[in-house]
Design a protein around this motif. Sequence first.
Motif, short mmCIF file in Angstrom:
data_model
loop_
_atom_site.label_atom_id
_atom_site.label_comp_id
_atom_site.label_asym_id
_atom_site.label_seq_id
_atom_site.Cartn_x
_atom_site.Cartn_y
_atom_site.Cartn_z
N UNK A 110 0.91 -1.38 0.44
CA UNK A 110 0.07 0.15 -0.51
C UNK A 110 0.83 1.13 0.62
N UNK A 111 1.98 0.80 0.58
CA UNK A 111 2.98 2.66 0.60
C UNK A 111 3.47 2.59 -0.84
N UNK A 112 3.84 2.10 -1.32
CA UNK A 112 4.26 1.72 -2.48
C UNK A 112 3.15 2.23 -3.43
N UNK A 113 2.78 1.84 -3.31
CA UNK A 113 1.37 2.66 -5.14
C UNK A 113 1.03 3.99 -4.37
N UNK A 114 1.06 3.79 -2.76
CA UNK A 114 0.13 5.72 -2.75
C UNK A 114 1.48 6.34 -2.73
N UNK A 115 2.78 5.25 -2.49
CA UNK A 115 4.27 6.72 -3.29
C UNK A 115 4.07 6.94 -5.37
N UNK A 116 4.09 6.34 -5.77
CA UNK A 116 3.28 6.49 -7.06
C UNK A 116 2.65 7.03 -7.27
N UNK A 117 1.06 7.08 -7.05
CA UNK A 117 0.53 7.97 -6.95
C UNK A 117 0.79 8.88 -6.56
N UNK A 118 0.98 9.42 -5.16
CA UNK A 118 1.37 10.82 -5.17
C UNK A 118 2.47 11.31 -6.27
N UNK A 119 3.33 10.66 -6.86
CA UNK A 119 4.21 11.09 -7.85
C UNK A 119 4.09 11.55 -8.99
N UNK A 120 2.87 10.59 -9.40
CA UNK A 120 1.92 10.98 -10.39
C UNK A 120 1.27 12.40 -10.27
#
Length: 147
Positions: A110-120
């Motif tokens: 979940x943290x990895x997905x969240x970091x990717x979405x924040x970058x987007x």
Amino acid sequence: GIAIVVCVEAKMVKVYGTSEGAPERRETVNVARQLMAVIGIVGIAIVVCVALIASSNMKSERAVMFGIGSGEEQEGANAVFTTFETFKDQEKEVEELLGKDFYKEAFKEAEEKTEKEVEEVEAVVKEAQAEHKVLEIFANGADAPLK
């Protein structure tokens, strides 16, 4: 030959909007008086509307209304309470079924997905800021250079 003469008494029939008298005795329609009456009625109606609007309380506090008696907030709270109470004290069984570190892996994903979405989202915000600068130039009256 013999001629038969029949006399019939003629009687005029009154038609709506006419008078029985001779045409020269008919009343003339006063259009100006009718217009003044209409304007007066409309004026009174406007005054009444303005008075009603002025007397209303339009500066009341704003509130979100879900509907009378819908109970949406209570239903949501009940659903959350039911969920947590249903699975209360089941950590041992879940740990046995899924393994001790299951939650760590789930939270890591979940943290990895969240970091990717924040970058987007950050990239989209930068694009929007660049577009805003260009549109601001056009809003000030400038045109794009012609090539």
